[in-house]
Write an enzyme that holds these catalytic residues in place. Structure first.
Site, PDB file in Angstrom:
ATOM      1  N   LYS A  62       6.351   8.936  17.972  1.00 54.36           N
ATOM      2  CA  LYS A  62       7.392   7.929  18.187  1.00 54.36           C
ATOM      3  C   LYS A  62       7.608   7.681  19.681  1.00 54.36           C
ATOM      4  O   LYS A  62       7.829   6.536  20.101  1.00 54.36           O
ATOM      5  CB  LYS A  62       8.685   8.393  17.520  1.00 54.36           C
TER       6      LYS A  62
ATOM      7  N   GLY B 158       5.480   5.629  -2.752  1.00 59.55           N
ATOM      8  CA  GLY B 158       6.215   6.891  -2.770  1.00 59.55           C
ATOM      9  C   GLY B 158       7.695   6.638  -2.574  1.00 59.55           C
ATOM     10  O   GLY B 158       8.242   5.645  -3.066  1.00 59.55           O
TER      11      GLY B 158
ATOM     12  N   LYS C 138       3.794   5.610  12.021  1.00 58.14           N
ATOM     13  CA  LYS C 138       3.920   5.983  13.437  1.00 58.14           C
ATOM     14  C   LYS C 138       2.674   6.680  13.963  1.00 58.14           C
ATOM     15  O   LYS C 138       2.265   6.456  15.100  1.00 58.14           O
ATOM     16  CB  LYS C 138       5.148   6.869  13.635  1.00 58.14           C
TER      17      LYS C 138
ATOM     18  N   GLU D 153      10.231  19.202   5.147  1.00 54.44           N
ATOM     19  CA  GLU D 153       9.125  19.171   4.203  1.00 54.44           C
ATOM     20  C   GLU D 153       8.671  20.590   3.878  1.00 54.44           C
ATOM     21  O   GLU D 153       8.993  21.549   4.575  1.00 54.44           O
ATOM     22  CB  GLU D 153       7.951  18.395   4.815  1.00 54.44           C
TER      23      GLU D 153
ATOM     24  N   ASP E  71       5.726  14.595  15.173  1.00 49.94           N
ATOM     25  CA  ASP E  71       6.383  13.372  14.720  1.00 49.94           C
ATOM     26  C   ASP E  71       7.097  12.686  15.889  1.00 49.94           C
ATOM     27  O   ASP E  71       6.942  11.478  16.109  1.00 49.94           O
ATOM     28  CB  ASP E  71       7.382  13.712  13.609  1.00 49.94           C
TER      29      ASP E  71
ATOM     30  N   GLY F 146      16.417  19.720   1.445  1.00 52.41           N
ATOM     31  CA  GLY F 146      15.514  18.580   1.423  1.00 52.41           C
ATOM     32  C   GLY F 146      15.358  17.869   2.742  1.00 52.41           C
ATOM     33  O   GLY F 146      14.711  16.817   2.810  1.00 52.41           O
TER      34      GLY F 146
ATOM     35  N   LEU G  16       0.858  -1.190   0.000  1.00 56.08           N
ATOM     36  CA  LEU G  16       0.000   0.000   0.000  1.00 56.08           C
ATOM     37  C   LEU G  16       0.888   1.231   0.000  1.00 56.08           C
ATOM     38  O   LEU G  16       1.531   1.543   0.996  1.00 56.08           O
ATOM     39  CB  LEU G  16      -0.915   0.008   1.226  1.00 56.08           C
TER      40      LEU G  16
ATOM     41  N   VAL H  17       9.693   3.920  13.834  1.00 57.95           N
ATOM     42  CA  VAL H  17      10.531   4.755  14.708  1.00 57.95           C
ATOM     43  C   VAL H  17      11.992   4.602  14.316  1.00 57.95           C
ATOM     44  O   VAL H  17      12.518   3.488  14.259  1.00 57.95           O
ATOM     45  CB  VAL H  17      10.356   4.373  16.193  1.00 57.95           C
TER      46      VAL H  17
END
Length: 443
Positions: free
Chosen positions: A213, A22, A113, A198, A209, A195, A19, A140
């Site tokens: 975790k 990317g 996560k 985001e 984020d 990079g 699924l 994580v």
């Protein structure tokens, strides 16, 4: 006399539904193709990719068209699918897809996560009810083998603390601020250009984020269900170049830390404290030298002592490495008609509120340069039962103000907050320049 050893019968292929395709999913497809023979040897059966659910098939021209589908639910429901690997992210429709897969007895490997931190209990229940495997090493710290050691290798030990840098974007930004003396905005801009950040860095820089975790780490380490909502969360946007410089002058550095602790109150009752916030740590601490976009987690256990896990915490190839490791594990289990570790949440420890959690503060004040200032400030600390560990006062040439820095001993966070609020209201205090927690002093 001679004997003949028969070769084992070739096992049926393990069929995998993917699924998402990317950055991570593409690497998973590549590794499955390039390492097909090795994976088959390790698993004891061929591992075959039977379908890939994507939103826009025309964007994946390097993937055989016959594998692509936009109907993820139908792919998950296929009778020939043994394992579902999920690298989409987000909550819905992924939650429904994975619960359906587990309920049907299909093993699940996920890097999600946010879903685990919010709905992990539901996923584990579905897995237990059907006897399916749920693996999530990639959720994580990317490629770093962390969850499996906590879940399996240290299952016979008593873990007391897990503290780490689990977000590469924020660590890169703070490392850049220290190396160049730049402010937060400049360092974030540089991280975006390279990079590391985001286009919308909110999940990283505001600590969401890392909090997800931390919830996963605490759940495993302390055998207690902890959700993201249980985690006290602060980001790094308020960290200034002055904070970084102050830490350096004290032999410390600033890191965004995820801290999970087993704590005991005066009556001997245990609880779990889980928090994410920037903190000053001594340069001597093992986490202090972790720079750039790398991750590291420091674990303390009764018998094993101190352990540290370090490596690349994000990126397509590192995360895919962790996904493939989980895929090999669940595939082996299916070939052997076994299953991996189940959820361990027997302890059911309460989560201690942040206000009751003991921390130490570094407080920088701009004060009037006159006699008695330190006495007035110290009186407020004493009033709130907060002990001062160190204090430094420096006057400024030709100015009627001075800099006063106070470092406290550990005290309940609510008491420290109340102390700062009361100090800010003193007539001799012009400004509370910064407040930052201090961690790792015992190291």
């Amino acid at each position: 006399m001679s004997s003949t050893v028969s070769k084992p019968t070739a096992a049926e292929p393990i069929k995998v539904a993917l699924l998402g395709c990317g950055t991570v999913g593409t690497e998973v497809v590549r590794l499955l193709h390039e390492q097909a023979d090795d994976l088959a040897a390790r698993v004891g059966a061929p591992v075959e990719l039977t379908g890939i659910a994507v939103r826009r098939p025309n964007k994946h021209r390097d993937v055989p068209a016959e594998l692509l589908t936009t109907d993820a639910a139908a792919l998950v429901a296929r009778a020939d699918v043994d394992v579902v690997v999920e690298v989409i992210g987000g909550i819905e429709p992924v939650r429904t897809l994975l619960v359906d897969a587990l309920s049907a007895g299909k093993s699940v490997v996920t890097a999600n996560k946010a879903l685990l931190a919010e709905n992990g209990g539901e996923l584990f229940t579905a897995a237990d009810d059907s006897g399916a495997d749920l693996y999530f090493e990639a959720a994580v710290a990317g490629a770093i083998p962390l969850l499996r050691p906590l879940r399996e290798s240290l299952a016979g030990d008593r873990i007391t603390r897990v503290m780490g840098i689990v977000n590469g974007t924020t660590n890169y930004i703070l490392s850049a601020m220290e190396a160049t003396g730049s402010g937060y905005a400049e360092a974030l801009e540089e991280a975006s250009r390279l990079g590391y950040a985001e286009a919308d860095p909110t999940a990283d820089v505001d600590g969401f984020d890392a909090a997800a975790k931390a919830a996963i780490l605490a759940s495993i380490a302390f055998h207690t269900r902890v959700t993201a909502a249980d985690v006290h969360r602060e980001g790094i946007s308020a960290v200034t170049a002055a904070d970084i410089a102050a830490a350096r002058s004290l032999g410390r550095t600033v890191k965004l830390l995820a801290i999970c602790e087993r704590v005991t109150d005066a009556g001997g009752d245990e609880a779990v404290s889980v928090r994410v916030h920037p903190a000053m740590i001594p340069k001597s601490h093992p986490l202090a030298g972790v720079g750039g976009a790398f991750n590291a987690v420091f674990v303390e256990a009764d018998a094993a002592g101190q352990l540290m896990f370090y490596g690349q915490g994000a990126g397509g190839a590192p995360t895919a490495s962790a996904v493939l490791g989980d895929l090999v594990a669940v595939a082996r289990n299916r070939v052997a008609s076994g299953r991996g570790p189940r959820e361990s949440a027997y302890a059911e420890l309460p989560v201690r509120p942040m206000g009751q959690t003991e921390t130490a503060y570094h407080i920088s004040l701009d004060v009037a340069d006159q006699p008695g200032v330190l006495t007035q400030v110290a009186a407020v600390f004493a009033e709130h039962g907060v002990s001062i560990a160190a204090v430094r006062q420096e006057g400024r040439d030709h100015e009627p103000s001075a800099s006063l820095v106070v470092v406290t001993h550990a005290a309940p966070d609510a008491a420290l907050r109340s102390t700062v609020d009361k100090v800010a209201g003193l007539p001799v205090v012009r400004e509370v320049v910064s407040v930052m927690r201090v961690e790792g002093e015992e190291q």
